[in-house]
Structures are given as structure tokens and as C-alpha cells.
Scaffold this motif. Sequence first.
Motif, short mmCIF file in Angstrom:
data_model
loop_
_atom_site.label_atom_id
_atom_site.label_comp_id
_atom_site.label_asym_id
_atom_site.label_seq_id
_atom_site.Cartn_x
_atom_site.Cartn_y
_atom_site.Cartn_z
N PRO A 58 0.83 -1.21 0.00
CA PRO A 58 0.00 0.00 0.00
C PRO A 58 0.87 1.26 0.00
CG PRO A 58 -0.67 -1.54 1.73
CD PRO A 58 0.64 -2.03 1.20
N GLY A 59 0.36 2.33 -0.62
CA GLY A 59 1.06 3.61 -0.55
C GLY A 59 1.25 4.00 0.91
N PHE A 60 2.43 4.48 1.25
CA PHE A 60 2.73 4.80 2.65
C PHE A 60 2.03 6.09 3.07
CE2 PHE A 60 6.34 2.09 1.48
CZ PHE A 60 6.24 1.14 2.50
N ILE A 61 1.67 6.14 4.34
CA ILE A 61 1.03 7.31 4.94
C ILE A 61 1.99 7.86 5.99
CG2 ILE A 61 -0.98 8.17 6.19
CD1 ILE A 61 -2.41 5.50 5.29
N ASP A 62 2.48 9.05 5.76
CA ASP A 62 3.39 9.70 6.72
C ASP A 62 2.57 10.73 7.50
OD1 ASP A 62 5.38 10.97 8.14
OD2 ASP A 62 6.80 10.99 6.46
N SER A 63 2.26 10.39 8.73
CA SER A 63 1.36 11.24 9.53
C SER A 63 2.09 12.39 10.21
CB SER A 63 0.64 10.39 10.58
OG SER A 63 1.57 9.77 11.45
N HIS A 64 3.37 12.57 9.91
CA HIS A 64 4.14 13.59 10.65
C HIS A 64 5.16 14.27 9.75
CE1 HIS A 64 6.12 14.57 14.81
NE2 HIS A 64 6.21 15.58 13.97
N GLY A 89 7.85 6.65 -1.98
CA GLY A 89 6.77 5.69 -1.80
C GLY A 89 5.62 6.16 -0.94
N THR A 90 5.64 7.42 -0.53
CA THR A 90 4.56 7.97 0.29
C THR A 90 3.48 8.56 -0.61
OG1 THR A 90 5.99 8.39 2.19
CG2 THR A 90 3.99 9.70 2.05
N THR A 91 2.24 8.19 -0.36
CA THR A 91 1.12 8.71 -1.16
C THR A 91 0.19 9.62 -0.37
OG1 THR A 91 -0.06 6.65 -0.72
CG2 THR A 91 1.13 6.80 -2.82
N LEU A 393 -0.46 2.55 -4.42
CA LEU A 393 0.42 1.38 -4.44
C LEU A 393 1.87 1.79 -4.61
CD1 LEU A 393 -1.67 -0.65 -7.06
CD2 LEU A 393 -1.84 -0.87 -4.57
N VAL A 394 2.76 0.96 -4.07
CA VAL A 394 4.19 1.15 -4.28
C VAL A 394 4.79 -0.18 -4.74
CG1 VAL A 394 6.36 1.96 -3.26
CG2 VAL A 394 4.20 2.79 -2.34
N LEU A 425 17.14 -1.99 -1.29
CA LEU A 425 15.89 -2.09 -2.03
C LEU A 425 15.74 -0.85 -2.89
CD1 LEU A 425 12.94 -1.05 0.27
CD2 LEU A 425 15.27 -1.09 1.11
N LYS A 426 14.81 -0.91 -3.84
CA LYS A 426 14.58 0.24 -4.72
C LYS A 426 13.09 0.40 -4.94
CE LYS A 426 17.18 1.98 -8.03
NZ LYS A 426 17.97 2.15 -9.26
N ILE A 427 12.62 1.64 -4.86
CA ILE A 427 11.23 1.94 -5.20
C ILE A 427 11.15 2.14 -6.70
CG2 ILE A 427 9.38 3.64 -4.95
CD1 ILE A 427 10.32 3.78 -1.95
N LYS A 428 10.37 1.29 -7.35
CA LYS A 428 10.27 1.30 -8.81
C LYS A 428 9.16 2.22 -9.31
CE LYS A 428 12.41 -1.51 -10.94
NZ LYS A 428 13.75 -1.33 -11.57
N LYS A 429 8.03 2.18 -8.62
CA LYS A 429 6.91 3.04 -9.01
C LYS A 429 6.10 3.39 -7.78
CE LYS A 429 5.93 0.93 -13.56
NZ LYS A 429 6.64 1.86 -14.41
N THR A 430 5.52 4.60 -7.80
CA THR A 430 4.54 5.02 -6.80
C THR A 430 3.26 5.39 -7.54
OG1 THR A 430 6.33 5.89 -5.40
CG2 THR A 430 4.09 6.56 -4.85
#
Length: 457
Positions: A58-64, A89-91, A393-394, A425-430
Motif C-alpha cells: 500500500p502507498g505509505f502514509i506519513d502522519s508527521h 513511496g509515500t502517497t 500502491l508502491v 531495495l529500490k522503489i520502482k513506481k509510486t
Amino acid sequence: MNTELWVKNGYVFTSEGFRFASIKIKNGIIEALYDSEMEPQKEYENNFIDACGCLVVPGFIDSHVHFNDPGRTDWEGIETGSRAAAIGGTTTIFDMPLNCSPSVTNVKNLQNKRDYLTSKSFIDYALWGGMTGNNVQNKAELAQMSEGIIAWKAFMSDSGIDDFPYVAPNQLEQAMKIAAEQNKILALHAEWQEEINSFTTFNKNQKGMNERKAFLASRPISAEEQAVSSAIELAAKYDTTIHFVHISSPKVVEMIQQAKKSGINVTVETCPHYLIFDEEDFLKKGAILKCAPPLRPREEVEGLWECITNGWIDTIGSDHSPCLYSMKNTDSIWEAWGGIQGVQFTWLALLDEALKRKIPLKDILPLGTAYVADRFGISKNKGRIRPGLDADLVLISLDETTFVDQPTIAFRNQYSPYENKTFLLKIKKTILRGKVIYDEQTGGTEEKYGQYIQPRK
């Protein structure tokens, strides 16, 4: 117009763990998950993303985060901040009520900020409201504000921002009452100001003491313990829902865990910098790693990881608190701005560390997805890969690495304590609501698809 997209052949993270599956997305919403061999082949012939070899989470949620917009965009700004978040990767982010100028402490400032941010973000966002020593008596105003915010934020120690004074111990009681009446979460920066004052005075006057060591000594774990203990007592009295941000010590997490067991509605966040760096790193590198609470000894870092494996930590937030490099590059550690630039690297750093420690990713991922969505009331749309939710999605490859150097940093001010680190690791798409907002081959989209998240009633 109906739009359809398939993400196929990935290892999809669901509530049951990882499964080899394909995701059907329609109009930005997840419509169905199929085991890959069961999917209707002809449906995605023209519009699909092949996630072969990737984890799909799931797309990450950064609450701060502090994106400082409006008013201090030379420090960051939602455009650069949200782009950096998307690359990492944060959505979805929740933007804090201070470090923008003016701070979000009344209805007018909240509305102005909301209007100002419209169409400027690459990712979805919600806004925190500020409860301070100046506005805690304004019950009617705070009631109006509560309708537009995700939660309340208050400081129990000096915030470093003039128009965001901390709530003194007697005022905290009022804040607890108000949050309870509104059925709203009250998040707390929990350090006891009186103790910080006395330790700061003492350590500044120690002749010949290393200044960095003096700073660490000025904000001891006991200041966190005292603040948390006081807040827990009041939360029990008023039945307030509370959330402690950026807790730095397992001793304090354990106190919060005991409060949970006693029936208090309390959760706890920690940050990647408390899980990766320690006070020796600060003593070597100085202001770039200055934050409050400060970094702790290595045994505290290890203890926090134990808390994670015990299930005692509820959420992870970056506490991205950016500033101009000149505000770090000062002669005195006391004068330097306290804050870590990290929103782009939160999940890379965290998952990298979990992999090195052989901690299952299924135990780490919810701390930045499902658990955040559940706590802050957005789980009808965010936080999981399941039909009916936003297609956030990530795609992550564990077969490639990510090296951080200055040109790869997307914050407005290109420096970070994560520079020169290599992550496994590598983030390929967000993907945000079915639209690719970052691709490691082509970069980020120029379209700003980010939407304001309306808080639950």
C-alpha cells in the motif's frame, strides 16, 4: 470516463500477507484482486503495469511532516516536499500545524492554508490543527477548527516557533478536556519543559564540556518520562484519545504500553532516525542530526527495535522538519535548527534496516500503512490493498539497491543525514489513486494529483 488499469504479477501485500496476484483498478479504486493464474487475461491487454519480481505494497502514509507551506517555502514547501515523499513511496501525508507561517491555530489560518495548498501537492494530504498556550481557552474557535483537521497537535515543551507556544501543565488539562469533548485525537510532543530548562542551564555552564554532549544531556529521557506520565494521568481522567509523537526511548514506550493495558486510548509513534542513528552519530556529525528529543545511546536504539518486534509501536512518521542549510551550519549547536530532513528516505531506511535485522516486512509495513489509516480514521480509503479502497500502491524491488547522493535528494534544500547511504531495495513506481506519480526510469509526473482528505465526522 471509465479508466482501467491492471498491476499484474507482483507479490501483493494483503491482510493475509504477501500473495502472487494481479490488481484490477477502475477509476482510481481497487476493483478486484486475482491470483495471477486466475485473472481474466484479455481484460488488461492495453493498460497494465507488469510488477514481475516486485513487492506491491500500500502507498505509505506519513502522519508527521512539516512542509512549511505557506510562509516558509525557502525551508521546504508542499511542491518539493510532496515530490520527495512520492519518490520515497509515500502517497499521503498529514502536514503539521507549525513551521508554516502563520501557524494553524485559528479558523482563518486553517482556511487560508487549505486554500493555498489546493492543486499544489503531488500526493494526498490532511492537515493537523494546533492547540497552544495561546488558543487553548478559545473553545468555540477550536470547535470550529476541529471540523477541518485530522487531529490536534500540542507541545509540552518549547516548539521553537514563536506563534506556537507550548501548553503549560495547567493548560494541558484544558486541552485534554476539549479534545475529549470533540472526540478528536490529541498528539503530544512530550518533553517536560521545566526539566529541560534546568538541565540546559546546568550543562551550558559546565566549563570545558563538549557542546554536543551538553545538548544531549540537556534533554534526558527522564524529561520524556515525566511528560508522558503527566499526559497519561490526564488522559485517564478525561477519557481523552492521545498519540505520542517521536518517542525516542523503549522505557517510555513501555510506560505507554502499560497505559494501553489499563484501558487508556493511547498510541505511540517513533521515527526512522531513532531506529537508525544514535548519539555517537550526533557527536560525530553534529547539527545535521539535531532533533528533539535528541538521538539516544545505541542500547536505546536496540530497545526500540525490540518494542517493534513486540508490537508496542503503533506508527512510524518521518518528522520531516526541513530548514535552510545555513540554519544547521552554525557555530553553536544550541543555535542550530532542530529537525531531520528525511521524508524521501523514511521507508527505504526502515525496510532496509528490517531486512538487515531479518525482521519480516509484514511486521513493519502496517506501521506506515494500515495502522496509521486505522488510527486517524481514513481506513475506508487508505492503508490497505483491498477492493473498494484507493489504488495507492508502491512497487518495490528487493533485487536492486538505492544509493543516496546529493543529486538524488528532492527536498528543496539538498542535504540529509541519509546522504551516502546505500539501501538494499529500490522503489520502482509510486501510484496514487491509479495514476503513476513516480517511475524510477522516467521520474515524477508533472501533474499534481494530490487531494485534500476530509476528516471523518
